[in-house]
Design an enzyme around this catalytic site. Structure first.
Site, PDB file in Angstrom:
ATOM      1  NE  ARG A   1       2.319  -0.703  -6.380  1.00 14.12           N
ATOM      2  CZ  ARG A   1       3.468  -1.349  -6.533  1.00 14.12           C
ATOM      3  NH1 ARG A   1       4.310  -1.484  -5.514  1.00 14.12           N
ATOM      4  NH2 ARG A   1       3.787  -1.853  -7.705  1.00 14.12           N
TER       5      ARG A   1
ATOM      6  CG  HIS B   1      -0.945  -4.609  -6.600  1.00 16.10           C
ATOM      7  ND1 HIS B   1       0.326  -5.047  -6.895  1.00 16.10           N
ATOM      8  CD2 HIS B   1      -1.030  -3.364  -7.124  1.00 16.10           C
ATOM      9  CE1 HIS B   1       0.983  -4.108  -7.556  1.00 16.10           C
ATOM     10  NE2 HIS B   1       0.190  -3.067  -7.701  1.00 16.10           N
TER      11      HIS B   1
ATOM     12  CG  ASN C   1       6.016  -8.817  -6.096  1.00 16.21           C
ATOM     13  OD1 ASN C   1       6.962  -8.066  -6.201  1.00 16.21           O
ATOM     14  ND2 ASN C   1       6.177 -10.078  -5.849  1.00 16.21           N
TER      15      ASN C   1
ATOM     16  CG  HIS D   1       0.340   6.786  -8.511  1.00 17.47           C
ATOM     17  ND1 HIS D   1       0.417   6.483  -9.849  1.00 17.47           N
ATOM     18  CD2 HIS D   1       0.264   5.585  -7.871  1.00 17.47           C
ATOM     19  CE1 HIS D   1       0.387   5.169 -10.019  1.00 17.47           C
ATOM     20  NE2 HIS D   1       0.288   4.593  -8.833  1.00 17.47           N
TER      21      HIS D   1
HETATM   22  C1  HEM Z   1      -3.822   3.288 -13.015  1.00 19.37           C
HETATM   23  C2  HEM Z   1      -2.956   2.304 -13.077  1.00 19.37           C
HETATM   24  C3  HEM Z   1      -1.796   2.176 -12.135  1.00 19.37           C
HETATM   25  C4  HEM Z   1      -0.521   1.878 -12.487  1.00 19.37           C
HETATM   26  C5  HEM Z   1      -0.016   1.615 -13.891  1.00 19.37           C
HETATM   27  C6  HEM Z   1       0.263   1.874 -11.282  1.00 19.37           C
HETATM   28  C7  HEM Z   1       1.622   1.575 -11.222  1.00 19.37           C
HETATM   29  C8  HEM Z   1       2.415   1.713 -10.109  1.00 19.37           C
HETATM   30  C9  HEM Z   1       3.820   1.453 -10.063  1.00 19.37           C
HETATM   31  C10 HEM Z   1       4.638   0.923 -11.223  1.00 19.37           C
HETATM   32  C11 HEM Z   1       4.267   1.775  -8.820  1.00 19.37           C
HETATM   33  C12 HEM Z   1       5.678   1.765  -8.291  1.00 19.37           C
HETATM   34  C13 HEM Z   1       6.354   0.436  -8.284  1.00 19.37           C
HETATM   35  C14 HEM Z   1       7.821   0.606  -7.948  1.00 19.37           C
HETATM   36  O1  HEM Z   1       8.590   0.982  -8.834  1.00 19.37           O
HETATM   37  O2  HEM Z   1       8.190   0.384  -6.801  1.00 19.37           O
HETATM   38  C15 HEM Z   1       3.128   2.237  -8.084  1.00 19.37           C
HETATM   39  C16 HEM Z   1       3.174   2.670  -6.786  1.00 19.37           C
HETATM   40  C17 HEM Z   1       2.067   2.987  -6.067  1.00 19.37           C
HETATM   41  N1  HEM Z   1       0.771   2.883  -6.475  1.00 19.37           N
HETATM   42 FE1  HEM Z   1       0.116   2.590  -8.361  1.00 19.37          FE
HETATM   43  N2  HEM Z   1      -0.529   2.171 -10.225  1.00 19.37           N
HETATM   44  C18 HEM Z   1      -1.806   2.350 -10.694  1.00 19.37           C
HETATM   45  C19 HEM Z   1      -2.916   2.608  -9.940  1.00 19.37           C
HETATM   46  C20 HEM Z   1      -2.908   2.726  -8.580  1.00 19.37           C
HETATM   47  C21 HEM Z   1      -4.086   2.782  -7.754  1.00 19.37           C
HETATM   48  C22 HEM Z   1      -5.507   2.634  -8.265  1.00 19.37           C
HETATM   49  C23 HEM Z   1      -3.659   2.959  -6.477  1.00 19.37           C
HETATM   50  C24 HEM Z   1      -4.468   3.070  -5.227  1.00 19.37           C
HETATM   51  C25 HEM Z   1      -5.662   3.581  -5.163  1.00 19.37           C
HETATM   52  C26 HEM Z   1      -2.214   3.014  -6.508  1.00 19.37           C
HETATM   53  C27 HEM Z   1      -1.411   3.253  -5.422  1.00 19.37           C
HETATM   54  C28 HEM Z   1      -0.039   3.257  -5.447  1.00 19.37           C
HETATM   55  C29 HEM Z   1       0.778   3.663  -4.319  1.00 19.37           C
HETATM   56  C30 HEM Z   1       0.264   4.187  -3.001  1.00 19.37           C
HETATM   57  C31 HEM Z   1       2.111   3.481  -4.700  1.00 19.37           C
HETATM   58  C32 HEM Z   1       3.356   3.738  -3.845  1.00 19.37           C
HETATM   59  C33 HEM Z   1       3.719   2.467  -3.099  1.00 19.37           C
HETATM   60  C34 HEM Z   1       4.888   2.590  -2.139  1.00 19.37           C
HETATM   61  O3  HEM Z   1       5.193   3.677  -1.643  1.00 19.37           O
HETATM   62  O4  HEM Z   1       5.496   1.541  -1.858  1.00 19.37           O
HETATM   63  N3  HEM Z   1      -1.789   2.848  -7.791  1.00 19.37           N
HETATM   64  N4  HEM Z   1       2.014   2.175  -8.881  1.00 19.37           N
HETATM   65  C1  LIG Z   2       6.832  -9.320  -1.270  1.00 22.31           C
HETATM   66  C2  LIG Z   2       7.359 -10.269  -2.267  1.00 22.31           C
HETATM   67  O1  LIG Z   2       7.016 -11.431  -2.277  1.00 22.31           O
HETATM   68  N1  LIG Z   2       8.176  -9.758  -3.180  1.00 22.31           N
HETATM   69  C3  LIG Z   2       8.689 -10.529  -4.289  1.00 22.31           C
HETATM   70  C4  LIG Z   2       8.221  -9.909  -5.597  1.00 22.31           C
HETATM   71  O2  LIG Z   2       8.817 -10.481  -6.710  1.00 22.31           O
HETATM   72  C5  LIG Z   2      10.218 -10.378  -6.699  1.00 22.31           C
HETATM   73  C6  LIG Z   2      10.733 -10.812  -8.046  1.00 22.31           C
HETATM   74  O3  LIG Z   2       9.983 -11.859  -8.613  1.00 22.31           O
HETATM   75  C7  LIG Z   2      10.762 -11.186  -5.514  1.00 22.31           C
HETATM   76  O4  LIG Z   2      12.181 -11.133  -5.486  1.00 22.31           O
HETATM   77  C8  LIG Z   2      10.207 -10.568  -4.230  1.00 22.31           C
HETATM   78  O5  LIG Z   2      10.608 -11.293  -3.102  1.00 22.31           O
END
Ligand code: HEM
Ligand SMILES: CC(=O)N[C@H]1CO[C@H](CO)[C@@H](O)[C@@H]1O
Ligand SMILES: *[C@@H]1O[C@H](CO)[C@@H](O)[C@H](O)[C@H]1NC(C)=O
Ligand SMILES: *[C@@H]1O[C@H](CO)[C@@H](O)[C@H](O)[C@H]1NC(C)=O
Ligand SMILES: *[C@@H]1O[C@H](CO)[C@@H](O)[C@H](O)[C@H]1NC(C)=O
Length: 325
Positions: free
Chosen positions: A64, A68, A96, A193
């Site tokens: 991810r 980003h 983030n 995902h």
């Molecule tokens: C298509 C648009 C996308 C949206 C709107 C999106 C949005 C998000 C959001 C909101 C989260 C979770 C944040 C949280 O609540 O902690 C997430 C997690 C994640 N996203 Fe996406 N994402 C997108 C595309 C992608 C792409 C292109 C990749 C990689 C190729 C990706 C890989 C991941 C992974 C691996 C996680 C899990 C992270 C973790 O376990 O900490 N996402 N994404």
């Molecule tokens: C990794 C990191 O810098 N996380 C920050 C993301 O943004 C939140 C809210 O603005 C911060 O509290 C985290 O430290």
């Protein structure tokens, strides 16, 4: 005169070609550090393996992080920069939320710097770590052309140009298109995902207040809603939900089965059913047990890794990934 005109045109063509070249990353090369830091890729791989073997759940956030990085200012390591007294960096932006694994990047950079100081960029290290992490959890392998250089700018507000979990299909398509990625890339890369976790707060409104009337998103499988509500109370900001329940650490095609059953966690996942091409892809991968998913994912990751890269004399090679030189 005619020759002169021809030359001017030729020069213009060359300039345009050069600009396009920079924008689509064709300056990157496989084995870019072969002469200048021959062990770079092996060092990154070993460092990544050390971390992921102990903590496989770090693979998801590292993938991810690369996404980003590439979607904001191109793959230039801007996501790695710390805020300073005068600047709030991307890390400080809301999207983030839950970015993790910076210690892996720092460890890989430290090890690479010990072998060849000032040669390998943080943007390249991040691209390699993302690939090696996913391969380590038995996901697809993709080649990583190298030669990215590090940017010197990171701005918190720009993290809001990332796709949002509540984005609709029109917005998602245009956000990918503006970075040179296709509709296919959108549905393929969303397959990321299949690993990792999300915070309950990310789907709270989908569960509890979808249109501001205390309702639930009707596109979510009603049989799945009670389960999600039992895990996530309305104001819960800390609980984590598995994106692919039961195989959260396995890189597989389950994501498409989940989305096709209307159990994708985000509106952006569900939105893939609202377009002919993306919905056909979701159904095909679900039905064929991911017949082409790994190959497709590799191809799209290579494309994503080329977005807006800095090459040649642009940017710099950071000494520490969290700080500009
Ligand atoms: C298509 C648009 C996308 C949206 C709107 C999106 C949005 C998000 C959001 C909101 C989260 C979770 C944040 C949280 O609540 O902690 C997430 C997690 C994640 N996203 Fe996406 N994402 C997108 C595309 C992608 C792409 C292109 C990749 C990689 C190729 C990706 C890989 C991941 C992974 C691996 C996680 C899990 C992270 C973790 O376990 O900490 N996402 N994404
Ligand atoms: C990794 C990191 O810098 N996380 C920050 C993301 O943004 C939140 C809210 O603005 C911060 O509290 C985290 O430290
Ligand atoms: C960057 O910020 C993190 C979190 O605040 C901190 O732990 C780290 O030491 C900082 N890195 C540098 C090089 O200052
Ligand atoms: C998609 O979202 C955008 C931005 O929120 C909005 O302007 C647009 O009307 C939406 N499109 C559809 C078809 O719902
Ligand atoms: C639901 O959304 C509406 C409109 O945004 C808001 O006024 C209301 O306070 C929200 N309800 C809850 C329980 O958060």
């Amino acid at each position: 005169m005619a020759i002169q005109k021809h030359n001017t045109l030729g020069l213009r063509f060359l300039l345009v070609a050069l600009l396009l070249n920079i924008a689509n990353g064709n300056d990157l090369k496989l084995g870019f550090y072969k002469k200048t830091c021959p062990r770079a890729e092996a060092i990154v791989k070993r460092t990544t393996a050390n971390f992921i073997s102990r903590a496989p759940s770090l693979a998801a956030p590292l993938l991810r992080m690369h996404f980003h990085d590439c979607f904001v200012r191109g793959c230039d390591g801007s996501v790695l920069l710390n805020s300073t007294k005068n600047n709030q960096a991307e890390k400080a932006g809301i999207p983030n939320l839950s970015l993790r694994g910076f210690q892996v990047i720092d460890a890989a950079k430290t090890a690479v710097e010990a072998a060849c100081p000032g040669v390998v960029s943080c943007a390249d290290i991040l691209a390699l770590v993302a690939r090696d992490s996913i391969q380590q959890i038995k996901g697809p392998y993709w080649p990583v052309p190298l030669g990215r250089r590090d940017g010197r700018v990171s701005i918190a507000s720009e993290s809001f140009t990332l796709p949002a979990p509540f984005a609709n299909i029109t917005t998602l398509k245009s956000q990918f298109k503006s970075r040179g990625l296709s509709v296919k890339d959108l549905v393929v890369l969303s397959g990321g995902h299949t690993v990792g976790v999300s915070h309950c707060s990310t789907i709270a409104s989908r569960l509890y207040n979808f249109t501001g009337k205390g309702d639930t998103d009707p596109t979510l499988d009603p049989k799945y809603v009670p389960h999600l509500k039992s895990k996530c109370k309305p104001t819960d900001t800390t609980t984590l939900l598995e994106m692919d329940p039961g195989s959260v650490k396995t890189f597989d095609e389950d994501y498409y089965t989940i989305v096709s059953k209307r159990r994708g966690l985000f509106e952006s996942d569900a939105a893939l059913l609202n377009d002919k091409q993306t919905s056909a892809y979701v159904k095909l991968q679900a039905k064929s047990h991911g017949a082409t998913f790994f190959k497709d994912f590799s191809d799209s990751m290579v494309k994503m890794g080329k977005i807006g890269v800095l090459t040649g004399k642009n940017g710099e090679i950071r000494k520490h990934c969290a700080l500009i030189n």
